[in-house]
Design a protein around this motif. Structure first.
Motif, PDB file in Angstrom:
ATOM      1  N   ALA A   1       0.819  -1.208   0.000  1.00  2.16           N
ATOM      2  CA  ALA A   1       0.000   0.000   0.000  1.00  2.16           C
ATOM      3  C   ALA A   1       0.856   1.262   0.000  1.00  2.16           C
ATOM      4  N   GLU A   2       2.168   1.105  -0.196  1.00  4.55           N
ATOM      5  CA  GLU A   2       3.081   2.254  -0.122  1.00  4.55           C
ATOM      6  C   GLU A   2       2.988   3.115  -1.383  1.00  4.55           C
ATOM      7  N   TYR A   3       2.650   4.376  -1.201  1.00  6.84           N
ATOM      8  CA  TYR A   3       2.567   5.320  -2.325  1.00  6.84           C
ATOM      9  C   TYR A   3       3.591   6.443  -2.196  1.00  6.84           C
ATOM     10  N   ARG A   4       4.280   6.503  -1.079  1.00  2.00           N
ATOM     11  CA  ARG A   4       5.248   7.587  -0.842  1.00  2.00           C
ATOM     12  C   ARG A   4       6.575   7.222  -1.495  1.00  2.00           C
ATOM     13  N   LEU A   5       6.621   7.361  -2.820  1.00  5.89           N
ATOM     14  CA  LEU A   5       7.764   6.900  -3.604  1.00  5.89           C
ATOM     15  C   LEU A   5       8.515   8.043  -4.283  1.00  5.89           C
ATOM     16  N   ALA A   6       8.154   9.272  -3.952  1.00  2.00           N
ATOM     17  CA  ALA A   6       8.813  10.409  -4.582  1.00  2.00           C
ATOM     18  C   ALA A   6      10.307  10.406  -4.294  1.00  2.00           C
ATOM     19  N   GLU A   7      11.091  10.794  -5.296  1.00  5.03           N
ATOM     20  CA  GLU A   7      12.548  10.839  -5.159  1.00  5.03           C
ATOM     21  C   GLU A   7      13.055  12.221  -5.530  1.00  5.03           C
TER      22      GLU A   7
END
Length: 239
Positions: free
Chosen positions: A86-92
């Protein structure tokens, strides 16, 4: 006006923190690998429509910027080595943003959206940022109508041949210091639609990109996370 106040009082507060609630049950987030189960059969790599999966020195590597979270790799994995989370915090973040951020934080962050050739999926999610639920303005962030008033460009879509010049000119019109966010798999990787005479590629083939937000499309919460990550407003919540 009186009726509006009555409606506001009756409805109550609907705005929420971007990560305050659980994601929908069917949401597909980051694909993770359980290395002990992987047998290097490479069926997942062959099934991936965007080339987001590679095997380097016998190790499976997933490029989140190119992943559209379609789940095909999971379907073909006979050993159940891959799974959605459920992880959506993938910004780099790309490079060092400290200098730019310090200059921008003297006031609210102004954003100019530019569609470089999207299917409008990411654009719909961006529209939700201004609704009462996500309320982007609560973070001191707002959209503006002109790049000359902007601090950041949010680019959606794979850059098409006909819009490459528009993207470059918009970037040039944005005053320094400026940030660029590539929104979604198309802008972040340029791989979703493959190669064509009509496509130039990812946003970073035309302009320098500072923040990559994967997804097809990314959730509004993922976009807010990317913005707050870039602005160093997450406190101890950094990944």
């Amino acid at each position: 006006m009186l009726n509006l106040f009555r409606k506001i009082i009756k409805t109550g507060r609907v705005t929420e923190h971007y990560d305050s609630g659980p994601v929908p049950p069917r949401f597909r987030g980051e694909v993770v690998l359980e290395e002990s189960r992987c047998r290097n059969c490479q069926n997942c790599r062959e099934a991936c429509p965007t080339g987001a999966i590679a095997f380097i020195d016998g190790k499976l590597i997933i490029d989140n910027n190119a992943c559209i979270f379609c789940g095909r790799c999971i379907e073909v994995c006979e050993h159940n080595a891959l799974a959605h989370t459920a992880e959506y915090r993938l910004a780099e973040l790309q490079g060092q943003l400290a200098g730019k951020i310090k200059s921008i934080l003297h006031r609210s962050l102004n954003i100019r959206h530019i569609d470089a050739g999207s299917c409008n999926g990411c654009d719909w999610e961006m529209t939700a940022l201004n609704n009462p639920v996500y309320d982007l303005q609560q973070y001191g962030i707002d959209f503006v109508a002109s790049p000359r008033h902007a601090d950041m460009l949010m680019v959606t879509g794979v850059v098409t041949r006909n819009l490459a010049q528009a993207l470059a000119m918009t970037y040039e019109a944005t005053p320094e210091p400026k940030l660029v966010m590539a929104v979604g798999a198309c802008a972040a990787s340029g791989k979703v639609f493959g190669k064509s005479y009509a496509i130039r590629g990812a946003a970073d083939t035309i302009v320098p990109v500072d923040i990559y937000v994967p997804g097809c499309p990314p959730r509004p919460a993922a976009l807010i996370y990317g913005l707050l990550l870039a602005l160093d407003r997450l406190g101890g919540k950094h990944k």
